[in-house]
Write a protein that holds these residues in place. Structure first.
Motif, short mmCIF file in Angstrom:
data_model
loop_
_atom_site.label_atom_id
_atom_site.label_comp_id
_atom_site.label_asym_id
_atom_site.label_seq_id
_atom_site.Cartn_x
_atom_site.Cartn_y
_atom_site.Cartn_z
N VAL A 184 68.49 61.62 5.29
CA VAL A 184 69.15 62.64 5.82
C VAL A 184 68.99 62.79 7.25
O VAL A 184 69.80 62.97 8.21
N ARG A 185 67.84 62.38 7.83
CA ARG A 185 67.60 62.27 9.29
C ARG A 185 68.40 61.25 9.87
O ARG A 185 69.02 61.54 10.81
N ALA A 186 68.79 59.99 9.17
CA ALA A 186 69.59 58.87 9.62
C ALA A 186 71.03 59.61 9.69
O ALA A 186 71.83 59.20 10.69
N ALA A 187 71.39 60.15 8.54
CA ALA A 187 72.75 60.63 8.58
C ALA A 187 73.13 61.58 9.42
O ALA A 187 74.18 61.64 10.12
N SER A 188 72.14 62.67 9.84
CA SER A 188 72.48 63.81 10.86
C SER A 188 72.31 63.25 11.97
O SER A 188 73.21 63.63 12.91
N ALA A 189 71.44 62.23 12.36
CA ALA A 189 71.56 61.33 13.80
C ALA A 189 72.89 61.09 14.22
O ALA A 189 73.53 61.36 15.40
N ALA A 190 73.52 60.41 12.92
CA ALA A 190 74.90 59.97 13.32
C ALA A 190 75.83 60.93 13.56
O ALA A 190 77.05 60.66 14.06
N GLN A 191 76.00 62.07 13.24
CA GLN A 191 76.84 63.22 13.64
C GLN A 191 76.68 64.08 14.80
O GLN A 191 77.72 64.62 15.13
N ILE A 192 75.52 63.65 15.67
CA ILE A 192 75.56 64.20 16.98
C ILE A 192 76.58 63.44 17.85
O ILE A 192 76.58 62.21 18.09
#
Length: 232
Positions: free
Chosen positions: A94-102
């Motif tokens: 989830v951390r990796a996927a969230s970082a990609a959304q910024i």
């Protein structure tokens, strides 16, 4: 009694379809009115209202609403290794996927001396709600907390209902997940009252109002979010 609506052989526009299929307006309005009363009670009476609601809805009394650090430590120490491993992997993903959304900052040059700069900035403080009724959802901890942390939110408060089974504590797996993520501000409070507490704050608990409330919940939680819309 159930009602049968036969739409076979009919071609309806979206507007016509919505007109034919009844909506649960009465139930929705009733839930909103009830949630608004609960939220207002917390706004007026604070901790006293939260304790009355906990006794009424969760069958819990005299519990620590502001969760002590020791409860978080105990929960993580006693967490099943297999569950911890699964949570660690979920957090990583989830951390990796969230970082990609910024979104990245951008600058648009419109002309000499004319420049538009766009920057995305996090809110200051969030309240994250994690259900705790018939099932336990540590995934809701991960899906709420990690995106806030990745966005750069400085203050994260988490609430989940007190559990009679655990002496009024938040479910230990929920506490363990919070501890894994470094969340130290946790409250044993649930339902619409928790949403009201996030929105208005509860001074006796050291709970300051938040800027944004997120997290899943039943219709009363969803209705409570509508009731505080505009304040958070």
């Amino acid at each position: 009694m159930l009602r049968t609506i036969d739409l076979r052989g009919r071609v309806l526009s979206p507007a016509e379809f919505l007109a034919v299929v009844p909506r649960a307006d009465a139930a929705r309005d009733e839930a909103l009115a009830t949630a608004a009363r609960i939220v207002d009670d917390v706004a007026r009476r604070g901790e006293e209202a939260l304790r009355e609601q906990a006794e009424r809805f969760d069958r819990v009394s005299d519990h620590a609403i502001a969760v002590p650090a020791a409860h978080l430590d105990d929960a993580l120490a006693e967490l099943d290794p297999g569950i911890r491993s699964a949570l660690d992997e979920a957090i990583r993903r989830v951390r990796a996927a969230s970082a990609a959304q910024i979104p990245a900052p951008s600058v648009t040059e419109l002309g000499p001396g004319a420049r538009v700069t766009q920057r995305w900035q996090p809110v200051r403080r969030v309240g994250l709600y994690v259900p705790g009724g018939k099932a336990v959802y540590p995934s809701s901890v991960v899906m709420n907390v990690v995106p806030a942390q990745v966005a750069g939110v400085r203050e994260v408060a988490l609430a989940s209902p007190p559990q009679a089974e655990f002496g009024g504590r938040v479910h230990p797996v929920i506490l363990a997940a919070a501890k894994l993520l470094g969340v130290t501000e946790v409250y044993a409070m649930g339902g619409a009252g928790a949403i009201g507490a996030f929105a208005f704050g509860v001074s006796s608990l050291g709970l300051d109002p938040v800027d944004v409330v997120t997290g899943p919940g039943k219709h009363f939680v969803a209705s409570a979010k509508r009731a505080v819309a505009g304040r958070v």
